[in-house]
Design a protein around this motif. Structure first.
Motif, PDB file in Angstrom:
ATOM      1  N   LEU A  79      37.616  37.492  46.706  1.00 25.78           N
ATOM      2  CA  LEU A  79      38.206  37.759  45.405  1.00 25.78           C
ATOM      3  C   LEU A  79      37.210  37.707  44.250  1.00 25.78           C
ATOM      4  CD1 LEU A  79      41.497  35.650  45.746  1.00 25.78           C
ATOM      5  CD2 LEU A  79      41.176  38.094  46.194  1.00 25.78           C
ATOM      6  N   LEU A  80      36.249  36.795  44.285  1.00 20.47           N
ATOM      7  CA  LEU A  80      35.369  36.603  43.139  1.00 20.47           C
ATOM      8  C   LEU A  80      34.502  37.836  42.818  1.00 20.47           C
ATOM      9  CD1 LEU A  80      34.257  32.864  43.448  1.00 20.47           C
ATOM     10  CD2 LEU A  80      35.684  33.911  41.689  1.00 20.47           C
ATOM     11  N   ALA A  82      35.135  40.892  43.355  1.00 21.24           N
ATOM     12  CA  ALA A  82      36.041  41.915  42.833  1.00 21.24           C
ATOM     13  C   ALA A  82      36.455  41.592  41.404  1.00 21.24           C
ATOM     14  CB  ALA A  82      37.271  42.017  43.733  1.00 21.24           C
ATOM     15  N   GLY A  83      36.765  40.331  41.134  1.00 19.04           N
ATOM     16  CA  GLY A  83      37.150  39.943  39.781  1.00 19.04           C
ATOM     17  C   GLY A  83      36.045  40.196  38.776  1.00 19.04           C
ATOM     18  N   LEU A  84      34.806  39.894  39.149  1.00 18.50           N
ATOM     19  CA  LEU A  84      33.675  40.132  38.245  1.00 18.50           C
ATOM     20  C   LEU A  84      33.440  41.618  38.052  1.00 18.50           C
ATOM     21  CD1 LEU A  84      31.270  37.317  39.504  1.00 18.50           C
ATOM     22  CD2 LEU A  84      32.793  37.288  37.517  1.00 18.50           C
ATOM     23  N   THR A  85      33.713  42.420  39.077  1.00 19.23           N
ATOM     24  CA  THR A  85      33.638  43.876  38.927  1.00 19.23           C
ATOM     25  C   THR A  85      34.646  44.354  37.888  1.00 19.23           C
ATOM     26  OG1 THR A  85      32.930  44.150  41.226  1.00 19.23           O
ATOM     27  CG2 THR A  85      33.858  46.091  40.124  1.00 19.23           C
ATOM     28  N   GLY A  86      35.835  43.787  37.918  1.00 26.12           N
ATOM     29  CA  GLY A  86      36.855  44.136  36.934  1.00 26.12           C
ATOM     30  C   GLY A  86      36.445  43.776  35.515  1.00 26.12           C
ATOM     31  N   ILE A  87      35.731  42.654  35.359  1.00 27.31           N
ATOM     32  CA  ILE A  87      35.229  42.262  34.035  1.00 27.31           C
ATOM     33  C   ILE A  87      34.285  43.329  33.495  1.00 27.31           C
ATOM     34  CG2 ILE A  87      33.698  40.643  32.850  1.00 27.31           C
ATOM     35  CD1 ILE A  87      36.385  39.468  33.188  1.00 27.31           C
ATOM     36  N   VAL A  88      33.379  43.811  34.331  1.00 26.61           N
ATOM     37  CA  VAL A  88      32.429  44.840  33.901  1.00 26.61           C
ATOM     38  C   VAL A  88      33.169  46.116  33.493  1.00 26.61           C
ATOM     39  CG1 VAL A  88      30.529  46.318  34.640  1.00 26.61           C
ATOM     40  CG2 VAL A  88      30.565  43.905  35.313  1.00 26.61           C
ATOM     41  N   ILE A  89      34.171  46.506  34.273  1.00 22.19           N
ATOM     42  CA  ILE A  89      34.955  47.706  33.945  1.00 22.19           C
ATOM     43  C   ILE A  89      35.666  47.520  32.606  1.00 22.19           C
ATOM     44  CG2 ILE A  89      36.893  49.152  34.649  1.00 22.19           C
ATOM     45  CD1 ILE A  89      36.148  48.505  37.561  1.00 22.19           C
ATOM     46  N   PRO A 127      52.578  40.454  58.720  1.00 24.57           N
ATOM     47  CA  PRO A 127      51.157  40.131  58.643  1.00 24.57           C
ATOM     48  C   PRO A 127      50.710  40.001  57.191  1.00 24.57           C
ATOM     49  CG  PRO A 127      51.453  42.458  59.126  1.00 24.57           C
ATOM     50  CD  PRO A 127      52.820  41.826  59.199  1.00 24.57           C
ATOM     51  N   PRO A 128      49.656  39.250  56.927  1.00 22.78           N
ATOM     52  CA  PRO A 128      49.156  39.121  55.543  1.00 22.78           C
ATOM     53  C   PRO A 128      48.615  40.455  55.048  1.00 22.78           C
ATOM     54  CG  PRO A 128      47.611  38.142  57.096  1.00 22.78           C
ATOM     55  CD  PRO A 128      48.843  38.476  57.889  1.00 22.78           C
ATOM     56  N   PRO A 129      48.558  40.645  53.730  1.00 25.27           N
ATOM     57  CA  PRO A 129      48.024  41.897  53.179  1.00 25.27           C
ATOM     58  C   PRO A 129      46.582  42.131  53.614  1.00 25.27           C
ATOM     59  CG  PRO A 129      49.092  40.587  51.478  1.00 25.27           C
ATOM     60  CD  PRO A 129      48.985  39.716  52.689  1.00 25.27           C
ATOM     61  N   ALA A 130      46.181  43.385  53.645  1.00 28.83           N
ATOM     62  CA  ALA A 130      44.820  43.740  54.045  1.00 28.83           C
ATOM     63  C   ALA A 130      43.803  43.226  53.031  1.00 28.83           C
ATOM     64  CB  ALA A 130      44.701  45.261  54.181  1.00 28.83           C
ATOM     65  N   ARG A 131      42.593  42.973  53.504  1.00 26.87           N
ATOM     66  CA  ARG A 131      41.533  42.494  52.616  1.00 26.87           C
ATOM     67  C   ARG A 131      41.224  43.528  51.530  1.00 26.87           C
ATOM     68  NH1 ARG A 131      38.229  38.362  53.979  1.00 26.87           N
ATOM     69  NH2 ARG A 131      36.398  39.425  53.132  1.00 26.87           N
ATOM     70  N   ALA A 132      41.345  44.797  51.870  1.00 25.35           N
ATOM     71  CA  ALA A 132      41.091  45.841  50.865  1.00 25.35           C
ATOM     72  C   ALA A 132      42.060  45.707  49.698  1.00 25.35           C
ATOM     73  CB  ALA A 132      41.213  47.228  51.500  1.00 25.35           C
ATOM     74  N   ALA A 133      43.306  45.330  49.980  1.00 24.95           N
ATOM     75  CA  ALA A 133      44.278  45.109  48.916  1.00 24.95           C
ATOM     76  C   ALA A 133      43.853  43.943  48.040  1.00 24.95           C
ATOM     77  CB  ALA A 133      45.660  44.857  49.514  1.00 24.95           C
ATOM     78  N   GLY A 134      43.301  42.902  48.654  1.00 28.33           N
ATOM     79  CA  GLY A 134      42.821  41.764  47.880  1.00 28.33           C
ATOM     80  C   GLY A 134      41.701  42.151  46.940  1.00 28.33           C
ATOM     81  N   PHE A 135      40.759  42.962  47.422  1.00 24.17           N
ATOM     82  CA  PHE A 135      39.645  43.389  46.570  1.00 24.17           C
ATOM     83  C   PHE A 135      40.169  44.238  45.420  1.00 24.17           C
ATOM     84  CE2 PHE A 135      36.026  45.793  45.128  1.00 24.17           C
ATOM     85  CZ  PHE A 135      34.970  44.902  45.249  1.00 24.17           C
ATOM     86  N   PHE A 136      41.113  45.142  45.709  1.00 23.03           N
ATOM     87  CA  PHE A 136      41.650  46.027  44.677  1.00 23.03           C
ATOM     88  C   PHE A 136      42.362  45.230  43.590  1.00 23.03           C
ATOM     89  CE2 PHE A 136      45.421  48.265  43.058  1.00 23.03           C
ATOM     90  CZ  PHE A 136      44.807  49.308  42.386  1.00 23.03           C
ATOM     91  N   PHE A 137      43.283  44.343  43.995  1.00 25.82           N
ATOM     92  CA  PHE A 137      44.063  43.620  42.999  1.00 25.82           C
ATOM     93  C   PHE A 137      43.213  42.609  42.238  1.00 25.82           C
ATOM     94  CE2 PHE A 137      47.818  44.987  45.569  1.00 25.82           C
ATOM     95  CZ  PHE A 137      48.445  45.684  44.549  1.00 25.82           C
ATOM     96  N   THR A 139      40.115  43.136  41.426  1.00 26.13           N
ATOM     97  CA  THR A 139      39.401  43.962  40.453  1.00 26.13           C
ATOM     98  C   THR A 139      40.301  44.284  39.266  1.00 26.13           C
ATOM     99  OG1 THR A 139      38.054  44.961  42.202  1.00 26.13           O
ATOM    100  CG2 THR A 139      38.167  46.134  40.106  1.00 26.13           C
ATOM    101  N   VAL A 140      41.544  44.672  39.558  1.00 25.10           N
ATOM    102  CA  VAL A 140      42.508  44.949  38.489  1.00 25.10           C
ATOM    103  C   VAL A 140      42.730  43.688  37.651  1.00 25.10           C
ATOM    104  CG1 VAL A 140      44.891  45.599  37.962  1.00 25.10           C
ATOM    105  CG2 VAL A 140      43.635  46.791  39.769  1.00 25.10           C
ATOM    106  N   SER A 141      42.794  42.546  38.315  1.00 26.01           N
ATOM    107  CA  SER A 141      42.996  41.284  37.616  1.00 26.01           C
ATOM    108  C   SER A 141      41.836  40.991  36.667  1.00 26.01           C
ATOM    109  CB  SER A 141      43.147  40.147  38.625  1.00 26.01           C
ATOM    110  OG  SER A 141      43.259  38.905  37.965  1.00 26.01           O
ATOM    111  N   GLY A 142      40.602  41.219  37.121  1.00 23.66           N
ATOM    112  CA  GLY A 142      39.451  41.008  36.251  1.00 23.66           C
ATOM    113  C   GLY A 142      39.508  41.909  35.029  1.00 23.66           C
TER     114      GLY A 142
END
Length: 249
Positions: A79-80, A82-89, A127-137, A139-142
């Motif tokens: 998650l981290l 991806a979150g920092l990527t969202g900050i840059v965006i 099943p738990p959500p895919a890791r790709a979904a975690g990276f996407f959300f 990033t959106v969160s950041g």
């Protein structure tokens, strides 16, 4: 040091900071995204975000002290970044996209997500959500966190179906948002949002923050898991309605 002196501002700012502090404990975490929209009833959204930033830093320190050891480190490795990527965006698009438009989009997605979960609740053995979904959300969160400190709902999209114990859920979000909030200081400064008036006003509001965190941390350690997630969902619902309303009015 200059500060905002309008009593109408503090009438909305004090409840906003209290909500933010409580949300940092994880209890009612969905309510945390209401802080900037509530404060923005009295000042522009960018100024509200700037005033909230040092208060978020205080809450992050208190939350980390109480909960950091309980965080899911494997999940944070996903998650981290991806979150920092969202900050840059968010930094690159700041001023291009109106804050109201971003807030409205976050609110609409939040309401759609909750509607889907209500109509089609996840199965116990899903099943738990895919890791790709975690990276996407994440990033959106950041991104939404940078624009309006409204990163909670996107993270809820990914985190809620994981069904983590309340303390681990709370601690993981605490570490994630502490890193995201720390990364905002440089771009906020370069954008001219860190000034003496905003920082002085934040200093006046600072004592409210630990009170909210203290209350929330005490509750989150004793609240039943089902009630905890119900409260989180209610917070997201109210946040979504408020953000959409602000975007449309």
């Amino acid at each position: 040091m200059p500060v905002i002196t309008d009593p109408a501002f503090y009438a909305v700012a004090v409840p906003a900071v209290l909500l933010m502090g409580i949300s940092k404990s994880g209890f009612g975490a969905g309510f945390g995204a209401l802080a900037v929209p509530l404060m923005a009833l009295a000042v522009p959204v960018p100024q509200a975000a700037a005033i909230m930033l040092p208060l978020l830093a205080i809450a992050d320190v208190l939350g980390l002290k109480a909960l950091a050891r309980e965080a899911d480190r494997a999940l944070l490795k996903l998650l981290l970044p991806a979150g920092l990527t969202g900050i840059v965006i968010g930094w690159l698009l700041f001023g291009v996209l109106p804050a109201k438009a971003v807030a409205g989009l976050v609110g609409a997605i939040t309401l759609v997500f909750l509607a889907i979960r209500t109509v089609f609740p996840p199965k116990a053995d899903a099943p738990p959500p895919a890791r790709a979904a975690g990276f996407f959300f994440a990033t959106v969160s950041g991104f939404t966190s940078f624009v309006a400190h409204a990163g909670g709902p996107p993270m809820g999209f990914y985190m809620l179906p994981l069904k983590l114990p309340p303390v681990r859920f709370t601690a993981t979000l605490a570490v994630f948002f502490a890193a995201v909030n720390a990364a905002k200081w440089l771009p906020y400064g370069l954008l001219g949002l860190i000034d003496l008036t905003n920082m002085g006003t934040a200093l006046v509001l600072a004592p409210v923050t630990p009170l909210g965190v203290w209350v929330g941390v005490r509750i989150v350690r004793v609240i039943p898991q089902a009630l905890f997630y119900r409260m989180f969902s209610v917070g997201m619902l109210l946040t979504g309605i408020k953000l959409v309303y602000d975007a449309l009015k």
